[in-house]
Design an enzyme around this catalytic site. Structure first.
Site, PDB file in Angstrom:
ATOM      1  N   GLU A 155      -0.990   1.442  -2.202  1.00 19.36           N
ATOM      2  CA  GLU A 155      -1.346   0.883  -0.893  1.00 19.36           C
ATOM      3  C   GLU A 155      -1.882   1.984   0.006  1.00 19.36           C
ATOM      4  OE1 GLU A 155       0.561  -0.743   3.225  1.00 19.36           O
ATOM      5  OE2 GLU A 155       1.855  -0.719   1.456  1.00 19.36           O
ATOM      6  N   GLY A 156      -3.089   1.780   0.499  1.00 15.24           N
ATOM      7  CA  GLY A 156      -3.685   2.743   1.410  1.00 15.24           C
ATOM      8  C   GLY A 156      -3.052   2.681   2.791  1.00 15.24           C
ATOM      9  N   ASP A 194       7.216   0.250   5.131  1.00 10.88           N
ATOM     10  CA  ASP A 194       6.276  -0.131   4.070  1.00 10.88           C
ATOM     11  C   ASP A 194       6.782   0.334   2.709  1.00 10.88           C
ATOM     12  OD1 ASP A 194       4.727  -1.047   6.126  1.00 10.88           O
ATOM     13  OD2 ASP A 194       3.108   0.399   5.869  1.00 10.88           O
ATOM     14  N   LYS A 203       2.933   4.352  -1.879  1.00 13.22           N
ATOM     15  CA  LYS A 203       2.360   4.543  -0.542  1.00 13.22           C
ATOM     16  C   LYS A 203       2.103   6.037  -0.413  1.00 13.22           C
ATOM     17  CE  LYS A 203       1.453   3.091   3.757  1.00 13.22           C
ATOM     18  NZ  LYS A 203       0.542   1.998   4.135  1.00 13.22           N
ATOM     19  N   GLY A 210      -1.672  -6.629   6.781  1.00 13.94           N
ATOM     20  CA  GLY A 210      -0.837  -7.189   5.720  1.00 13.94           C
ATOM     21  C   GLY A 210      -0.983  -6.521   4.373  1.00 13.94           C
ATOM     22  N   LYS A 211      -1.405  -5.268   4.353  1.00 16.09           N
ATOM     23  CA  LYS A 211      -1.556  -4.575   3.068  1.00 16.09           C
ATOM     24  C   LYS A 211      -0.231  -4.470   2.326  1.00 16.09           C
ATOM     25  CE  LYS A 211      -3.332  -0.808   4.698  1.00 16.09           C
ATOM     26  NZ  LYS A 211      -3.373  -1.196   6.117  1.00 16.09           N
ATOM     27  N   THR A 212       0.839  -4.168   3.050  1.00 13.04           N
ATOM     28  CA  THR A 212       2.145  -4.027   2.391  1.00 13.04           C
ATOM     29  C   THR A 212       2.606  -5.351   1.818  1.00 13.04           C
ATOM     30  OG1 THR A 212       2.755  -2.228   3.885  1.00 13.04           O
ATOM     31  CG2 THR A 212       4.541  -3.322   2.708  1.00 13.04           C
ATOM     32  N   ASN A 218      -5.359 -13.052   4.794  1.00  4.63           N
ATOM     33  CA  ASN A 218      -4.049 -13.110   5.433  1.00  4.63           C
ATOM     34  C   ASN A 218      -4.204 -13.585   6.875  1.00  4.63           C
ATOM     35  OD1 ASN A 218      -1.287 -12.770   5.912  1.00  4.63           O
ATOM     36  ND2 ASN A 218      -1.547 -10.655   6.553  1.00  4.63           N
ATOM     37  N   GLY A 271      -4.188   2.070   6.948  1.00  6.97           N
ATOM     38  CA  GLY A 271      -5.295   1.658   7.800  1.00  6.97           C
ATOM     39  C   GLY A 271      -6.397   1.001   6.989  1.00  6.97           C
TER      40      GLY A 271
END
Length: 226
Positions: free
Chosen positions: A117-118, A56, A39, A16-18, A177, A120
């Protein structure tokens, strides 16, 4: 030093990073006029309006308040949904921290806040000698850790936080999350992480059968970010 952005990492891929990055952008936009998501490396593209782009990246653009060139908010777009160094090798191109850092520097001239946002988890390789952690260190922004709530998350979260701090970066907070609707002892796991993680809980995302609206996610950000 005035707050000008953060780096979002996760305990794994697909946590759930995005979603959290978009929620951060929406929340920060209430206090900062120009916010943009970045990104640096997106692996796995879909066709939208005749263009190959990562979903993303589209989500981050929708949450940003300024439009920027694609070469800046997503300098590396790789067709295959693989680890960045493998996707880059298959695409026949090199990826370096210097290239990504240059795009980030250009974004800082166009926006007040940049949310990066990284891909992985924390130490995902970019090439044979550099990882995304090296990019985060070069940027030097505070880190937000997205914890995917499912069995095994305690170990993943604690190790990730330990790695962030060992690399000399500030873990500003974490977001829980919910990935498993039937996770046993979900609240107890969150409470365990609250006691053990050396950073505040910024928000909890409940389980949704579909991707929730990032605008509806409530985050309690540090006062220095406002």
């Amino acid at each position: 030093m005035a707050f000008d952005g953060c780096f979002v990492t996760g305990t794994d891929t697909g946590v759930g990073k995005t979603l959290v990055s978009a929620a951060l952008l929406h929340t920060l936009a209430r206090q900062h006029r120009r916010v943009v998501g970045m990104k640096p490396v997106a692996a796995g593209l879909v066709q939208r309006n005749g263009e190959w782009v990562a979903e993303d990246v589209l989500a981050l653009r929708a949450a940003s308040t300024v439009a920027v060139p694609a070469a800046l908010d997503n300098p590396v777009a790789l067709p295959d949904a693989l680890a960045p160094h493998l996707a880059a090798a298959r695409a026949g191109r090199a990826v370096t921290v210097a290239e990504l850092l240059a795009a980030h520097a250009a974004l800082r001239d166009l926006a007040d806040v940049v949310v990066v946002e990284g891909a992985g988890g924390w130490r995902v390789p970019l090439n044979e000698r550099e990882t995304l952690a090296d990019l985060a260190l070069a940027i030097g922004a505070p880190v937000v850790l997205v914890v995917g709530l499912r069995l095994g998350c305690l170990n993943h979260a604690l190790l990730s936080a330990e790695a962030v701090r060992a690399d000399g970066l500030h873990l500003a907070g974490w977001v829980a999350n919910t990935l498993d609707a039937d996770m046993a002892c979900r609240d107890e796991n969150i409470e365990t992480l609250r006691r053990w993680l050396p950073a505040p809980l910024l928000g909890t995302v409940p389980w949704h059968p579909q991707t929730p609206d990032a605008r509806q996610i409530v985050l309690d950000l540090p006062d220095t970010w406002r």
